[in-house]
Design a protein around this motif. Sequence first.
Motif, mmCIF file in Angstrom:
data_model
loop_
_atom_site.group_PDB
_atom_site.id
_atom_site.type_symbol
_atom_site.label_atom_id
_atom_site.label_comp_id
_atom_site.label_asym_id
_atom_site.label_seq_id
_atom_site.Cartn_x
_atom_site.Cartn_y
_atom_site.Cartn_z
ATOM 1 N N ASP A 140 0.830 -1.207 0.000
ATOM 2 C CA ASP A 140 0.000 0.000 0.000
ATOM 3 C C ASP A 140 0.865 1.258 0.000
ATOM 4 O O ASP A 140 0.589 2.221 -0.728
ATOM 5 N N LEU A 141 1.904 1.264 0.828
ATOM 6 C CA LEU A 141 2.779 2.433 0.906
ATOM 7 C C LEU A 141 3.517 2.660 -0.407
ATOM 8 O O LEU A 141 3.655 3.806 -0.870
ATOM 9 N N THR A 142 3.985 1.583 -1.014
ATOM 10 C CA THR A 142 4.705 1.693 -2.278
ATOM 11 C C THR A 142 3.779 2.162 -3.395
ATOM 12 O O THR A 142 4.139 3.015 -4.205
ATOM 13 N N ALA A 143 2.570 1.601 -3.430
ATOM 14 C CA ALA A 143 1.601 2.003 -4.459
ATOM 15 C C ALA A 143 1.256 3.477 -4.323
ATOM 16 O O ALA A 143 1.139 4.197 -5.328
ATOM 17 N N ALA A 144 1.105 3.957 -3.084
ATOM 18 C CA ALA A 144 0.793 5.371 -2.866
ATOM 19 C C ALA A 144 1.931 6.263 -3.349
ATOM 20 O O ALA A 144 1.696 7.301 -3.988
ATOM 21 N N ALA A 145 3.160 5.848 -3.058
ATOM 22 C CA ALA A 145 4.320 6.639 -3.481
ATOM 23 C C ALA A 145 4.446 6.654 -4.998
ATOM 24 O O ALA A 145 4.740 7.699 -5.595
#
Length: 257
Positions: free
Chosen positions: A174-179
């Motif tokens: 989730d964090l990577t996709a948001a970034a």
Amino acid sequence: MLVIEHTGSGDPARTLALLWRTQERVSRKGKPDLSVDRIVQAGITLADADGLKALSMRRVAEALGVGTMSLYTYVPGKGELIDVMVDTVQAVTGREPAQGWRAHLTYVARENLALYRRHPWLLQVAPARTVLGPQVAAKYDFELRGLEGVGLSDVEMDSVLNLVLGHVQNSARDLTAAAVTEKETGLTDQQWWDAAAPVLMTVFDPARFPVAARVGAAVGEAHHSAFSPEHSFEFGLEMILDGVARLVASRGGVTPE
């Protein structure tokens, strides 16, 4: 991030020989020419910069300034290379487990999240088979030691650890996709919702969806977004540890306050 590679896709015997360095070739002068370590580090550098789609034996050879065929003297192929790359980046420090199982699992969760942030390409590797190299073995041993002696069976210790690590992996996605989304669109989540709000107000009827409207408004005010990966990670971790606390207590173990 889509999975594009799998662990354990190479030759098992050759992969294990590479992981445990049972063989190492040297140049005729007796000094290391190429080495497994140099090749693996070049692969990691490429993957860190451009993801696994950019990784190939040709590009690794170019980064090292050698011919592609010379790599195969040390690493049989891309599958084996990825296995060793995955093992290499998981090296842990020699520190002792944190005091108390809950503090230890919290530390493990945060360290693994940091690992995914340093090497996002790990999320593109599906652990189809557990390839036990020296770094993965040391990491597994360290992470389990914090659960030793709290009343859990060996299988429960492994299951608890995998539950925490699975949560970390989902949070890292989730964090990577948001970034990635922010980088590719040039908009933060807040900016996107600010732009979408006028249109949404014309089609969304709070009276028709009262609970969604109330909860969505509360979430937006709290996180300045419809979803916060950071909050999800922290909240989920606490809920998992609360569940582990009940399991430990049911086995007669000590549950920290």
